[in-house]
Enzyme design. Structure first.
Site, PDB file in Angstrom:
ATOM      1  N   GLN A 174      65.967  19.808 -35.877  1.00 10.52           N
ATOM      2  CA  GLN A 174      66.663  20.028 -37.155  1.00 10.52           C
ATOM      3  C   GLN A 174      65.681  20.476 -38.222  1.00 10.52           C
ATOM      4  OE1 GLN A 174      68.880  16.432 -37.946  1.00 10.52           O
ATOM      5  NE2 GLN A 174      70.401  16.909 -36.384  1.00 10.52           N
ATOM      6  N   ASP A 320      69.240  12.529 -27.509  1.00 10.02           N
ATOM      7  CA  ASP A 320      70.587  12.034 -27.812  1.00 10.02           C
ATOM      8  C   ASP A 320      71.200  11.230 -26.663  1.00 10.02           C
ATOM      9  OD1 ASP A 320      70.526  13.137 -30.334  1.00 10.02           O
ATOM     10  OD2 ASP A 320      71.483  15.012 -29.708  1.00 10.02           O
ATOM     11  N   LYS A 347      68.957   7.866 -36.174  1.00  8.84           N
ATOM     12  CA  LYS A 347      70.080   8.714 -35.750  1.00  8.84           C
ATOM     13  C   LYS A 347      71.347   8.244 -36.486  1.00  8.84           C
ATOM     14  CE  LYS A 347      67.736  11.368 -33.065  1.00  8.84           C
ATOM     15  NZ  LYS A 347      67.539  12.760 -33.454  1.00  8.84           N
TER      16      LYS A 347
HETATM   17  C1  S3P Z   1      69.879  18.455 -33.197  1.00  6.83           C
HETATM   18  C2  S3P Z   1      68.604  17.937 -33.133  1.00  6.83           C
HETATM   19  C3  S3P Z   1      68.316  16.514 -32.847  1.00  6.83           C
HETATM   20  C4  S3P Z   1      69.521  15.817 -32.247  1.00  6.83           C
HETATM   21  C5  S3P Z   1      70.795  16.137 -32.975  1.00  6.83           C
HETATM   22  C6  S3P Z   1      71.065  17.627 -32.933  1.00  6.83           C
HETATM   23  C7  S3P Z   1      70.051  19.883 -33.503  1.00  6.83           C
HETATM   24  O1  S3P Z   1      67.977  15.865 -34.051  1.00  6.83           O
HETATM   25  O2  S3P Z   1      69.320  14.415 -32.244  1.00  6.83           O
HETATM   26  O3  S3P Z   1      71.878  15.456 -32.408  1.00  6.83           O
HETATM   27  O4  S3P Z   1      71.170  20.422 -33.312  1.00  6.83           O
HETATM   28  O5  S3P Z   1      69.073  20.519 -33.937  1.00  6.83           O
HETATM   29  P1  S3P Z   1      66.447  15.782 -34.595  1.00  6.83           P
HETATM   30  O6  S3P Z   1      66.045  17.129 -35.014  1.00  6.83           O
HETATM   31  O7  S3P Z   1      66.528  14.830 -35.746  1.00  6.83           O
HETATM   32  O8  S3P Z   1      65.644  15.232 -33.446  1.00  6.83           O
END
Ligand code: S3P
Length: 439
Positions: A174, A320, A347
């Protein structure tokens, strides 16, 4: 008051048959974002019609983008071009969706208008400094609460962002994606270095939209000299949703399941690797590439599992899936130990604490640690657990029912609708006795 949903699961059962789980959440979000910013029309099929991705869709409608659908997972997005978004008349409400908020913060930092991003209680408690701090060093102006949480008040800095060379302190797709989207509006080059590989859907999809993005080892770079060209996107099934069935079939004797058209991007397949290390029997069949993303059918049959020390390099690739992997560990022979997974604490819920609490209620020896969990496999009992509004916790405890010796009641299951509204019907159809109560 909005309704509350409770799942009640009868013990036992096995999973048998064939299923196609809904579209990938991460890819669905990105299809709307890039489709909206493209020149021309983008057709999407396999789009995830669940609350999180629909929150992203609504945000872009609120910024003047015309989007037809979704009808049976199909969308037509009339792209407005990189500089074509309009100021939203009101704040953009993103529900439970961290991906929407973090990616949008980067995208909106360089627009010619101001915006406010809000979310539900869970999202309003999640850390946003991980995006607002690097964005600030690009010249962005984003105000958070004192705690560094939403609402985010974004003052658009069109033409005033500058690229940075950022080494991420945590492995987060993210954060990486947020900065790449901001980099599309910044002067000079934006480079993000990741401490470990994380999902690369943004990079792949940018390439699919003909936007130049360079990858060199653990670095990804982008600049403002590009434009997105509308394209067709076929969203694969979400391996994070398939994971509940991979674990369910692995732990329930007599199970035999075929999961069709699942995305097997190597930055997402940690769950398969971890389950195989535990002794699971999962075959990857009919591998193909669909719209730049690898896809396969997954065949899984029951197999007795054994406890393992989970290799830390697999953690970001299965980030996840740990709630349901903890259920697998509870059914395995011996001890399973997870380390290096402190990100689980921030999370949709604190997934280390919430899963340990629930497993202990069900009689499992599960000890939370600062960055993971130690679980002794054994018998799962019955009881009442709380999902704390976390979709993946609710679905994980449902799957635990397959090996429980008494009924499990799971409270607070409304948010299953954020990622997998069909879960309760599909899992029932495949062989778990789940009744959904609404109040
Ligand atoms: C996601 C990245 C992950 C994941 C989330 C979706 C994404 O989060 O846990 O459900 O779509 O880029 P983080 O970037 O916080 O690890």
């Amino acid at each position: 008051m909005s309704k509350t949903i409770t799942f009640k699961v009868q013990p036992g059962g096995r999973l048998q048959g064939e299923a196609r789980v809904p579209g990938d959440k991460s890819i669905s979000h990105r299809s709307i974002m890039l489709g909206a910013l493209a020149e021309g029309v983008t057709h999407v099929k396999g789009f995830l019609e669940a609350e999180d991705a629909l929150a992203t869709l609504q945000a872009f409608r609120d910024m003047g983008v015309q989007i037809e659908g979704p009808v049976n997972g199909e969308l037509t997005i009339h792209g407005v071009g990189k500089h074509g978004l309009k100021a939203p008349a009101k704040e953009l409400y993103l529900g439970n969706s961290g991906t929407s908020m973090r990616l949008l913060s980067g995208l909106l930092a360089g627009q010619a208008f101001n915006s406010i991003l809000t979310g539900d209680k869970s999202l309003s408690g999640r850390p946003m400094k991980r995006v607002t701090e690097p964005l600030a060093s690009m010249g962005a102006d984003i105000k958070t609460t004192e705690k560094g949480t939403a609402p985010l008040h974004i003052t658009g800095k069109a033409g005033q962002l500058t690229g940075i060379d950022y080494v991420m302190p945590m492995a987060s797709a993210q954060v990486k994606s947020c900065l790449l989207l901001a980099g599309m509006y910044a002067q000079g080059e934006t480079t993000v270095t990741e401490p470990a590989p994380t999902r690369d859907h943004t990079e792949r999809m940018l390439t699919g939209f003909s936007y130049p993005v360079r990858k060199q080892g653990s670095k990804v770079s982008i600049n403002a000299e590009g434009c997105l060209k509308g394209t067709d996107i076929d969203v694969p099934s979400d391996i994070s949703s398939a994971a509940f069935f991979l674990v369910g079939a692995s732990i329930a004797p007599g199970s035999d399941l075929l999961l069709k058209h699942v995305g097997i991007n190597p930055t997402r397949t940690g769950v398969i690797d971890i389950l195989r290390l535990m002794g699971a029997r999962i075959d990857v069949l009919n591998e193909r590439v669909v719209g730049g993303e690898p896809v396969a059918d997954l065949h899984v049959v029951y197999s007795p599992l054994k406890g393992i020390d989970i290799p830390e390099e697999l953690v970001p690739l299965a980030i996840d899936e740990f709630p349901v992997l903890f259920v697998a560990a509870a059914c395995a022979e011996g001890q399973t130990r997870l380390t290096g997974a402190e990100e689980l604490r921030v999370k949709e819920s604190d997934r280390i604490q919430v899963m340990a609490d629930g497993l202990q209620i069900l009689g499992v020896d599960a000890q939370p640690t600062a960055d993971g969990m130690i679980i002794q496999g054994g018998q799962i009992g019955g009881g009442e657990v709380i999902s704390h509004g976390d979709h993946r916790i609710a679905m994980s405890f449902s799957i635990a029912g397959l090996r429980a010796d008494a009924p499990i009641t799971i409270h607070d299951c409304e948010n299953v609708n954020t990622s997998f509204p069909e879960f309760k019907d599909l899992v029932k159809h495949l062989g778990l006795d789940l009744v959904c109560g609404e109040r």
